[in-house]
Design a protein around this motif. Sequence first.
Motif, mmCIF file in Angstrom:
data_model
loop_
_atom_site.group_PDB
_atom_site.id
_atom_site.type_symbol
_atom_site.label_atom_id
_atom_site.label_comp_id
_atom_site.label_asym_id
_atom_site.label_seq_id
_atom_site.Cartn_x
_atom_site.Cartn_y
_atom_site.Cartn_z
ATOM 1 N N PRO A 219 -1.596 7.088 -4.044
ATOM 2 C CA PRO A 219 -2.121 7.697 -2.810
ATOM 3 C C PRO A 219 -3.641 7.787 -2.778
ATOM 4 C CG PRO A 219 -0.197 8.902 -3.581
ATOM 5 C CD PRO A 219 -0.523 7.898 -4.643
ATOM 6 N N HIS A 220 -4.277 8.094 -3.912
ATOM 7 C CA HIS A 220 -5.727 8.277 -3.904
ATOM 8 C C HIS A 220 -6.482 6.948 -3.830
ATOM 9 C CE1 HIS A 220 -4.327 8.087 -8.100
ATOM 10 N NE2 HIS A 220 -5.487 7.516 -8.400
ATOM 11 N N HIS A 221 -5.770 5.823 -3.910
ATOM 12 C CA HIS A 221 -6.419 4.518 -3.773
ATOM 13 C C HIS A 221 -6.055 3.810 -2.465
ATOM 14 C CE1 HIS A 221 -8.186 4.635 -7.682
ATOM 15 N NE2 HIS A 221 -7.064 4.485 -8.367
ATOM 16 N N ARG A 222 -5.178 4.415 -1.682
ATOM 17 C CA ARG A 222 -4.663 3.707 -0.516
ATOM 18 C C ARG A 222 -5.725 3.487 0.558
ATOM 19 N NH1 ARG A 222 1.302 6.659 -0.268
ATOM 20 N NH2 ARG A 222 2.080 5.616 -2.166
ATOM 21 N N ALA A 223 -6.602 4.457 0.754
ATOM 22 C CA ALA A 223 -7.652 4.290 1.761
ATOM 23 C C ALA A 223 -8.539 3.098 1.411
ATOM 24 C CB ALA A 223 -8.481 5.563 1.877
ATOM 25 N N GLY A 224 -8.892 2.960 0.139
ATOM 26 C CA GLY A 224 -9.706 1.833 -0.292
ATOM 27 C C GLY A 224 -8.966 0.519 -0.144
ATOM 28 N N HIS A 225 -7.655 0.524 -0.429
ATOM 29 C CA HIS A 225 -6.845 -0.688 -0.273
ATOM 30 C C HIS A 225 -6.815 -1.133 1.189
ATOM 31 C CE1 HIS A 225 -3.408 -3.401 -0.473
ATOM 32 N NE2 HIS A 225 -2.825 -2.684 0.490
ATOM 33 N N GLU A 226 -6.577 -0.200 2.099
ATOM 34 C CA GLU A 226 -6.518 -0.540 3.522
ATOM 35 C C GLU A 226 -7.878 -1.018 4.028
ATOM 36 O OE1 GLU A 226 -3.869 -0.765 5.229
ATOM 37 O OE2 GLU A 226 -2.493 0.146 3.776
ATOM 38 N N ALA A 227 -8.947 -0.380 3.575
ATOM 39 C CA ALA A 227 -10.291 -0.784 3.997
ATOM 40 C C ALA A 227 -10.605 -2.192 3.514
ATOM 41 C CB ALA A 227 -11.321 0.219 3.486
ATOM 42 N N GLY B 115 0.798 -1.223 0.000
ATOM 43 C CA GLY B 115 0.000 0.000 0.000
ATOM 44 C C GLY B 115 0.824 1.262 0.000
ATOM 45 N N ASP B 116 2.059 1.204 0.524
ATOM 46 C CA ASP B 116 2.909 2.392 0.574
ATOM 47 C C ASP B 116 3.846 2.510 -0.609
ATOM 48 O OD1 ASP B 116 1.741 2.865 3.007
ATOM 49 O OD2 ASP B 116 3.403 2.062 4.196
#
Length: 525
Positions: A76-84, A70-71
Amino acid sequence: MADPHAPDTEDNAALLARLMEAEALKQGVIDAALDAVITADRDCRVTGWNAAAERIFGHRRAEIMGKPIGDTIVPPHHRAGHEAGLARYHRTGCPHVLGQRLEMEAMRADGSIFPCELSIHEVKAAGKVFFTAWLRDLTPMHQAQAELARQRERLHQTEKMSALGSLLAGVAHELNNPLAVVVAQTTMLEAMAQDAAVRERAARIHAAAARCGRIVKTFLAMVRQQAPMRTRVQVNAAIEGALELAGYGLRSAGIAVEHALDPGLGTIQADPDQLGQVAVNLVVNAQAALADRPEPRLLRLESWPEANGGVGFAVEDNGPGVPEEMRERIFEPYVTTKPLGAGTGLGLAVCRNILAAHGGSIALEPGRLGGARFVVRLPPGEAAEAALPTAAPPSAAPRHRVLVVDDEPEVGGALAELLGLHGIEAEVAHDIPAALARLEDSRFDAVFCDLRMPGGGGAALYRQATASRPQLRGRFAFVTGDTVAGPSAIAALDAEHPPPILEKPFSPQDVAEVLERLRADSRGA
């Protein structure tokens, strides 16, 4: 005595060798893959990274091992969705994307974003959960698709311009015949009228018809991709002339005109008729855009000098403007924002072609009135060579006789009358059999023949007439309104003595120039 339950050292070594060989083979296959193969543990930390992944992402294997996906490769704009999504999987055990082929975005080491196709699979080994991702860089495919779309668009535009050329050629031919009659008859009226007021009215009609003829020739010049005929032009005068032509319509529509023309604007080298056509199109378009708008209805005209020595001008209104989805297509042929039946979609395409032939440009830019603002920029242009004055041809003796062949009696009669102004005795035939009969019975010094006629047209008459009377070679002139296909067809008839062409609508000067060409050809024959 050896313990029978002790491990066989040789068997273990062989097993270890086979395992190492299998691991090397597996890694070799993975590294040879054209797509990126990435393995991550339960927390999405990288545990496997093949050669293709190094090439595609720019991260070396030693640098990225153990780092969170993820890092590193998730934008960056997809990272929140990846973590969720990862948290949901750990919480519920229900995968949403596993086993599917997805198109999404990924990020390289330099931070650039690129499209990719991704397929993630869950792998369980030694009681642990791993994720294996197969990732394909779609950048080459997207570039190929974009290039294919551009080529299709270019082909589409070429087809539309070809259709436009055919339309303009057909319209020009049909308009040139009546225009030839109007120009010829007003010329005769000017020459014969006793009343000064009648002569003045005839001159006005003649000037308007001649201008129509020049506009038609402008269309044809665009189809033939001819360079414009350039003279020294004052752009402000062209804009004011457009306002004069559209003045009644603007006043009756309640449109207020704001002038911001630079009085010190210099001149440029341009075709005055074509430049005036651009200005008229833009003013008429603005008038149409304001037709259904509540008052106040405003039209603003502005001109200014350009840094390169050229000029710029703008036509702006406070109408509804151009919809965002149409802004890139508004200059294409047959594309219009007007209602059905209210426009052809040719005006702006014609403007763009005229300005391109002048080395200039037209663009839709933001304005201050809230509507559409069309901005034209023109270079200073190169000074054209001064044309040598055409000497007036000597008047032909009355014994000189010309046969005019045209299937439209009014056009043939008008040409015969103009020939009469030059002392030529002209007879008119309206079809090919009648023309051949006249040539058989009488002697003619020259033949003016329409190119398009029933029975094979002027080309058929030329072949038959010169076959039996070779002396007529060099004494034929063709009259045509088809200046797109016409010249090449005429030139193909006689490479040694290519017949001169009289374009419709024709003036007395045009007729005089063809007569002089025929005299020169007959002297050289």
